[in-house]
Design a protein around this motif. Structure first.
Motif, PDB file in Angstrom:
ATOM      1  N   LEU A 147     -20.488  77.147  34.798  1.00  0.00           N
ATOM      2  CA  LEU A 147     -20.516  77.263  33.340  1.00  0.00           C
ATOM      3  C   LEU A 147     -19.687  78.464  32.895  1.00  0.00           C
ATOM      4  CD1 LEU A 147     -22.567  75.421  31.729  1.00  0.00           C
ATOM      5  CD2 LEU A 147     -23.864  77.498  31.335  1.00  0.00           C
TER       6      LEU A 147
ATOM      7  N   GLY B 146     -24.318  71.345  25.695  1.00  0.00           N
ATOM      8  CA  GLY B 146     -24.286  71.701  27.112  1.00  0.00           C
ATOM      9  C   GLY B 146     -24.883  70.624  28.001  1.00  0.00           C
TER      10      GLY B 146
ATOM     11  N   ALA C  75     -27.569  76.391  29.280  1.00  0.00           N
ATOM     12  CA  ALA C  75     -26.526  76.459  28.253  1.00  0.00           C
ATOM     13  C   ALA C  75     -26.893  77.472  27.165  1.00  0.00           C
ATOM     14  CB  ALA C  75     -26.301  75.073  27.646  1.00  0.00           C
TER      15      ALA C  75
END
Lengths: 345, 357
Positions: free
Chosen positions: A87, B50, B315
């Protein structure tokens, strides 16, 4: 039925209304152009008073002094480690840090996949090749390793000099090469200042659970204290809390590990062998800022201020000045390379 | 009541509780997010972006849902038989270990058509073997399965931990060497958009298992017997069903389903067994079964929901602590537990009001 619909409708209305609330100071997703740093903690996460917190302190210092923008990820399960790293890398962070040896495989894979992002692994486990030499990590990956044996050497010397007994103690967590490093350094430090001293060594177990067994830690420590030991050094995670407990009960001394553990048993913590994860993390961020980041193996020992022992207003009274002078002299010798501290037994 | 009205009540009873739970959780989440000084709108949007908003995030949701479906099915089949299996965590780990061990023992070039079934079978067998312990103890001695399965978790996890850390691990790690055969390809091999996500073809095997379980529970005699014992053991016994055998079979099936979940991580993702890979997915299976109302189809959707929360937690981690997601999970579970009887009561009222007319 109507009651239920009204209930659901009312809650939905409240929810929709709340969606438009924007408290002052709320984080706005930022544009990535500055010194953006991502940190992924180990499963233990923040608040462990050791390792992860050390990384947090280092990153926060970089935020203040270097103007870095830090994003933290706390994984909830094993597969989140890779997901967290990915991420952050995909978002275009300048540097992504994985805190803990468990990140080794994921970091290696991602460093190859994202050659444009710098990666760093705290306690990264460097693999040893068939020829016996360590295999260098990819050139955008920094392995941040610590010379725990050097710090352990110094607290070994303190234990022997302050202990006023021919016996000093050591309580390890999991019986493994990682902890043998602490034991070997400690033993060498004791023998350096007191060749005739005996080091009592015990481990809490052979599984990772040995790092979180305060009951066992207390048991081992009590038995060592009863055998005439006055100072015990523990390298055993939360098992060490039992060692402190024993020190308090028996009115003896213990030495903490990783972070300054004075507050676990004030007055009974002689010193702590600190692993400056904060310094290592800060150093990595600084390198990125100054455009001199390079992959490879970084060892943080006494010379780099990567390990050390605590000497401050809390424990000054416990460590006499002549002991302090002797230990500082030993530290200088190690930094100068005149004393080589063993890292395995 | 006409058949039509009955179907309607049935749908209302199974759809409304999760709906109530969802809105309660949303509002509670709003309040928590605001308490943390953030904007609920932004946080929820980030969570969706996300997870379902990009193919990588969606892949991760699928990956996590795969394991959760297995543990959810495991708990659900137990509950259908009136048994509360809390041992899915240990059974999941055992399944993963079984698959990993089989993959290590197989020689290198074993073709996938042989290796994958062998490894899957090893996972199912390992999980089922763990499940058979409470099964035997329950059927033969009447030992309470809750106690046995909880305690068995500790034993299984400690044993696996010992086997890995003392015998099988790669130095300086907590995992075994990579398996030689039996790796399940990732979805990204076929659909490039999933690149990087851990989602793999295990999901097809697991969906198949869910379908099979549905068929077994609702379309076979043995499934009928299982549900009958779960609803009223004494009556089932009176009707000639042997409760002990049903309990044993249910707990073995339950363990086998949890064990099947182990292949998702071991064969599909990392290709090795890692100590602690389960990460609570076994316990979360209890919540998945609860939200899924012990129905295989419901379990699949509940697993997707919890997987979304879990991945979404990563996220939004930049804005709020991950504990917020854990609190939300708890709120959903409590809300469903409370909403089921409450919804049923309210529906009954409205039905009885309707009747005199």
């Amino acid at each position: 039925m109507r009651k239920l619909s009204v209930f659901i409708g009312a809650l939905l209305a409240v929810h929709v209304a709340l969606l438009f609330v924007h408290p002052a100071g709320a984080a706005v997703p930022t544009v990535r152009d500055g010194l953006d740093i991502g940190v992924v903690f180990d499963l233990g996460g923040r608040g462990d008073k050791s390792f992860n917190d050390g990384a947090y302190i280092g990153a926060e210092r970089a935020a203040k002094q270097l103007g870095a923008r830090i994003r933290y990820v706390e994984p909830g399960e094993g597969s989140d480690r890779e997901a967290g790293l990915r991420l952050l890398a995909a978002e275009g962070m300048k540097l992504v840090i994985g805190v803990g040896f468990i990140f080794t495989d994921d970091l290696t894979a991602l460093a190859q996949e994202y050659p444009g992002v710098a990666f760093a692994g705290v306690d990264f486990a460097v693999t040893v090749g068939a020829d016996g030499n360590p295999e260098p990590p990819p050139n955008n990956l920094a392995a941040l390793k610590f010379r725990e044996e050097q710090g352990s050497f110094l607290v070994g010397a303190i234990a022997a000099l302050v202990g006023n007994s021919k016996k000093v103690g050591f309580v390890g967590g999991m019986d493994s090469p990682l902890i043998h490093k602490f034991e070997a350094g400690y033993r060498a430090g004791v023998k350096e200042v007191c060749p005739e001293c005996e080091v009592l060594v015990q481990y809490a177990g052979v599984t990772p659970d040995a790092f979180r067994n305060p009951g066992r830690g207390k048991e081992l420590a009590l038995s060592q204290y009863q055998q005439g030991v006055n100072v015990i050094y523990h390298a055993s995670g939360s098992t060490g809390l039992g060692v402190f407990e024993a020190a308090r009960t028996m009115n003896k001394l213990a030495i903490g590990v990783d972070a300054d553990q004075y507050h676990e048993a004030p007055g009974h913590v002689l010193t702590s062998m600190v692993k400056r994860v904060d310094n290592a993390v800060f150093d990595a961020i600084l390198r990125v800022k100054e455009h001199r980041f390079a992959g490879g193996i970084y060892n943080f020992g006494l010379a780099e201020d990567g390990v050390g022992y605590v000497y401050d207003e809390h424990n000054r009274a416990l460590i006499p000045d002549d002991v302090r002078a002797r230990v500082e002299a030993l530290k200088a010798e190690i930094i100068a390379g005149r004393i080589a501290v063993p890292s395995s037994r | 009541m006409t058949t039509n009205a009955r179907t309607r009540t049935l749908i209302e009873e199974s759809v409304l509780p999760p709906l109530v739970a969802l809105v309660v959780a949303l509002v509670a989440g709003d309040l928590l997010i605001m308490a943390y000084g953030q904007s609920p709108g932004v946080v929820w949007r980030t969570l969706l972006e996300g997870t379902w908003g990009n193919s990588y995030g969606f892949g991760q949701v699928l990956y996590k849902a795969t394991t959760l479906t297995c543990t959810g099915l495991a708990v659900a089949v137990g509950l259908r038989a009136g048994l509360f299996n809390i041992g899915a965590e240990g059974q999941l780990a055992a399944g993963g270990f079984g698959a990993g061990l089989a993959g290590l023992l197989l020689p290198g070039g074993t073709p996938a058509v042989i290796a994958i079934p062998v490894c899957v079978f090893a996972a199912v067998a390992a999980g089922g073997a763990v499940g058979s312990v409470p099964g035997i103890l329950r059927a033969r001695f009447g030992a309470h399965e809750v106690i046995v399965t909880i305690m068995l978790n500790f034993i299984v996890l400690a044993l696996l931990n010992y086997l890995v850390s003392a015998k099988l691990h790669v130095p300086e790690t907590l995992h075994t060497p990579e398996i030689h055969a039996g790796a399940v390809p990732r979805l990204s091999a076929a659909f490039a958009a999933f690149h990087g996500s851990a989602a793999n073809w295990t999901i097809v095997i697991v969906l198949l298992a869910a379908a099979l379980l549905w068929w077994f529970l609702f379309r076979t005699r043995a499934g009928y017997e299982l549900r009958a014992v779960g609803l009223q053991p004494a009556a089932a016994e009176y009707a000639g069903i042997r409760g002990g055998r049903v309990w044993f079979n249910a707990l073995v099936t339950s363990g086998a389903l949890a064990g099947l979940g182990g292949i998702n991580f071991v064969l599909g993702y990392k290709h090795y067994y890692e100590d602690g890979f389960t990460g609570g997915a076994g316990f979360l299976g209890i919540a998945v079964a609860l939200i899924g109302r012990n129905n295989p189809v419901g379990v699949v959707f509940a697993a997707l929901f919890f997987a979304t929360l879990s991945q979404g937690g990563l996220a939004i981690n930049a804005m709020v602590p991950k504990q917020i997601v854990e609190v939300l999970q708890g709120i959903v579970i409590i809300a469903v537990a409370a909403a089921v009887p409450e919804v049923r009561r309210l529906l009954r009222q409205s039905v009885s009001k309707r009747k005199p007319a």
